[in-house]
Scaffold this active site. Structure first.
Site, mmCIF file in Angstrom:
data_model
loop_
_atom_site.group_PDB
_atom_site.id
_atom_site.type_symbol
_atom_site.label_atom_id
_atom_site.label_comp_id
_atom_site.label_asym_id
_atom_site.label_seq_id
_atom_site.Cartn_x
_atom_site.Cartn_y
_atom_site.Cartn_z
ATOM 1 N N TYR A 10 0.817 -1.200 0.000
ATOM 2 C CA TYR A 10 0.000 0.000 0.000
ATOM 3 C C TYR A 10 0.857 1.259 0.000
ATOM 4 O O TYR A 10 0.344 2.366 0.057
ATOM 5 C CB TYR A 10 -0.967 -0.024 1.183
ATOM 6 C CG TYR A 10 -2.237 0.736 0.906
ATOM 7 C CD1 TYR A 10 -2.957 0.507 -0.252
ATOM 8 C CD2 TYR A 10 -2.698 1.687 1.791
ATOM 9 C CE1 TYR A 10 -4.109 1.202 -0.529
ATOM 10 C CE2 TYR A 10 -3.869 2.389 1.540
ATOM 11 C CZ TYR A 10 -4.567 2.149 0.375
ATOM 12 O OH TYR A 10 -5.702 2.851 0.106
ATOM 13 N N TRP A 30 2.805 2.938 1.998
ATOM 14 C CA TRP A 30 3.079 3.880 3.092
ATOM 15 C C TRP A 30 4.279 3.423 3.925
ATOM 16 O O TRP A 30 4.199 3.288 5.132
ATOM 17 C CB TRP A 30 1.857 4.003 3.990
ATOM 18 C CG TRP A 30 0.786 4.833 3.386
ATOM 19 C CD1 TRP A 30 -0.308 4.397 2.715
ATOM 20 C CD2 TRP A 30 0.704 6.252 3.371
ATOM 21 N NE1 TRP A 30 -1.063 5.446 2.292
ATOM 22 C CE2 TRP A 30 -0.470 6.604 2.686
ATOM 23 C CE3 TRP A 30 1.514 7.275 3.882
ATOM 24 C CZ2 TRP A 30 -0.854 7.930 2.497
ATOM 25 C CZ3 TRP A 30 1.131 8.588 3.699
ATOM 26 C CH2 TRP A 30 -0.043 8.905 3.009
#
Length: 585
Positions: free
Chosen positions: A56, A58
């Protein structure tokens, strides 16, 4: 490196002990040999369609060590591709809807109304769900300037009015001096419909704008006025649904009319059943007011949701690592991970299409923690138990790492050299590591390079470059762009040893919506009609009861009852947005 005991002793295969089994420490060479063999097995027997490339993103502010780019590049070059996810948890409904009704999603969120325009031009800002400052404290890449609070304070001092609709008064800062309307959660669409109804019956709507710039207004107007269903969507109707007094709704509509009005809809509104409706209706409200494309006016979807919304674009490219080409066409919407793993081959609907879930043998995750942000974690745990192998790169024992078979310890941002920046922030930063890697932790790039060697793909993945050589290579397009403009263009060594490089930015020109307003024939929107679609024949043709062809009030399947009378407001902590290092979570 750690390998789960059950996988180490019995080999790949479904196992409901994931998350409960113990781990065995092994050497890097053994971990990579075993993983390389498993990757080769899956590639040769199942093909790249059997691999889900989970990330994802991050995990790093850096442009090179960005884990999502690293893992996808590795899977493309060494495995021949992977099953990917599309959209985001943040905007899963809106990012699919917006291209049908307004055009490219980033033209709405990143090339539209800026905070500078709010400070200088907005006369009233109506924020459904608010614009909490904690949201805009982060961005992918970097944030060098936090401008949101100052822009709202400047606008307020100039006389701009702010109104926040939502359960939390604090979702706009004190500097905005906002009026607070506490509507029942999930009823924003009804409130917007009533505002439009009031504007129409009091002849405060911009009919000229609707005629020239939109399609479908007559159909939406019939619905708002209750021509076909006998129920006008008036303030009295909305009051019963929203808990907001009818007179408050009428007065709010009058406050909006004739002013430079900005309608903001937060991500949170579309993270719910029928989430497309408040986004589409917010656009319709801005169109009825005739404000789309004006400085500081119109529709500012998700403004304040993250730090690179409401900013200018840089005028030169920023360093970007190529992920290569993924020939695998299979994909899932990002929040369907558990559905995919539990139901291989099953049909699902997405954006008007009927697709089928691929059959995944191996999940490879680097960057992110789905057990932190996915819904229904017990179901996700059952889904992770179904596959043959789960691989995770992590710097700590997150819940995702505990549900893996192979856990490879990776470095954190402070332990590696990189370049920080994003396309909407003017500061490009040399990120020199300040600590040696802890223990046996290695960079994702080093891990993938060694795996690529075991799979015969070293050159394709590394291109023969060290980390330092990659940083120099990625910086060059930025330097060349500066040079082409006649700006100061330091070489890499000068940049690397300096405090950071200030990049030029594009003019604040309002993007595609401003150009469309100026000349809709010469600069049509990227919609089927080239206009704002208040009725979409495309969406209507999908035949989805949950999303008709125009914005609609739909009654939710779950509402409070006498035995369960409360709404749960799942707001995040006051001082942080994501908590990836909160391993207890």
């Amino acid at each position: 490196p750690m390998i789960r005991r059950g996988w180490l002793e019995r080999g790949p295969g479904p196992d409901d002990r994931r998350g409960r089994d113990e781990f065995v420490p092994v050497s890097w060479s053994e971990a990579l040999d075993r993983l390389g063999a498993e990757l080769g097995r899956v590639r040769d027997t199942r093909g790249p369609q059997g691999v889900f490339g989970g990330s994802y993103g991050w995990s790093s502010a850096g442009r090179f060590h960005h884990a999502q780019s690293q893992i996808h590049r590795f899977l493309n070059t060494a495995m021949g591709g992977y099953v990917r996810s599309v959209n985001s948890y943040s905007s899963g409904a809106s990012s699919v809807l917006v291209p049908h009704v307004l055009g490219h999603y980033e033209d709405l969120t990143k090339r539209n109304v800026t905070w500078e325009q709010v400070a200088e031009h907005s006369e009233i800002v109506l924020a459904f769900g608010g614009m909490a400052l904690k949201n805009s404290m982060v961005a992918g890449g970097t944030v060098s300037r936090h401008v949101e609070r100052g822009a709202m304070a400047q606008a307020r001092a100039r006389g701009c009015e702010f109104v926040v609709v939502g359960p939390l008064r604090g979702d706009l800062p004190e500097e905005a001096g906002a009026d607070w309307i506490s509507a029942i959660p999930g009823t924003d669409t009804a409130l917007m419909l009533a505002l439009v109804h009031t504007l129409v019956i009091e002849k405060l709507h911009d009919q000229g704008f609707l005629d020239r710039y939109t399609v479908g207004w007559p159909i939406l107007e019939r619905y708002v006025m209750g021509v076909d269903d006998g129920q006008p969507k008036d303030a009295a109707w909305a009051a019963g649904l929203t808990g907001v007094a009818a007179e408050t709704i009428v007065q709010l509509a009058r406050r909006l009319a004739g002013k430079r009005a900005l309608i903001v809809v937060a991500h949170s509104l579309q993270r719910a059943e029928f989430g497309e409706q408040p986004v589409w209706m917010g656009l319709a409200l801005a169109a009825v007011l005739g404000q789309i494309g004006l400085p500081g006016g119109g529709f500012g979807y998700a403004l304040g949701a993250i730090a690179y919304y409401g900013r200018r674009f840089n005028a030169v490219p920023i360093p970007t690592l190529s992920q290569g080409r993924n020939p695998v066409r299979d994909f899932i919407p990002v929040a369907r991970i558990a559905d995919m793993l539990l139901n291989p081959g099953a049909a699902f609907r997405y954006n008007g299409q009927t697709l089928s879930y691929p059959d995944i043998a191996l999940v490879y995750w680097a960057g992110g923690n789905p057990f932190h942000h996915h819904q229904d974690l017990n179901r996700l745990r059952r889904a992770f138990a179904r596959v043959d192998t789960v691989v995770v790169h992590e710097l700590g024992w997150t819940a995702t790492a505990r549900h893996a078979d192979i856990v490879l310890p990776c470095t954190m941002t402070l332990e590696r050299d990189d370049i920080g920046g994003n396309g909407n922030d003017p500061l490009l930063t040399p990120m020199q590591r300040i600590a040696e890697p802890f223990g046996e932790a290695r960079d994702d790039y080093a891990i993938f390079a060694d795996l690529a060697a075991r799979l015969g793909a070293t050159e394709a993945f590394t291109e023969g470059r060290s980390v330092r050589q990659w940083l120099e290579h990625l910086y060059e397009p930025t330097r060349a762009g500066l040079e082409a403009r006649g700006d100061v263009a330091p070489d890499f060594a000068e940049f690397w040893n300096g405090p950071g490089l200030e990049l030029p930015q594009q003019d604040d020109d309002g993007g595609k919506q401003r150009a469309f307003r100026s000349d809709p024939e010469a600069a049509p929107l990227a919609t089927p009609s080239g206009r704002v679609e208040l009725f979409s024949s495309t969406i209507a043709g999908f035949g989805e009861a949950s999303c008709p062809g125009h914005p609609t009030w739909l009654t939710r399947s779950e509402t409070p009852s006498p035995t369960a009378p409360l709404y749960l407001i799942a707001n995040q902590p006051a001082t942080r947005l994501h908590s990836q290092l909160d391993f207890g979570g």
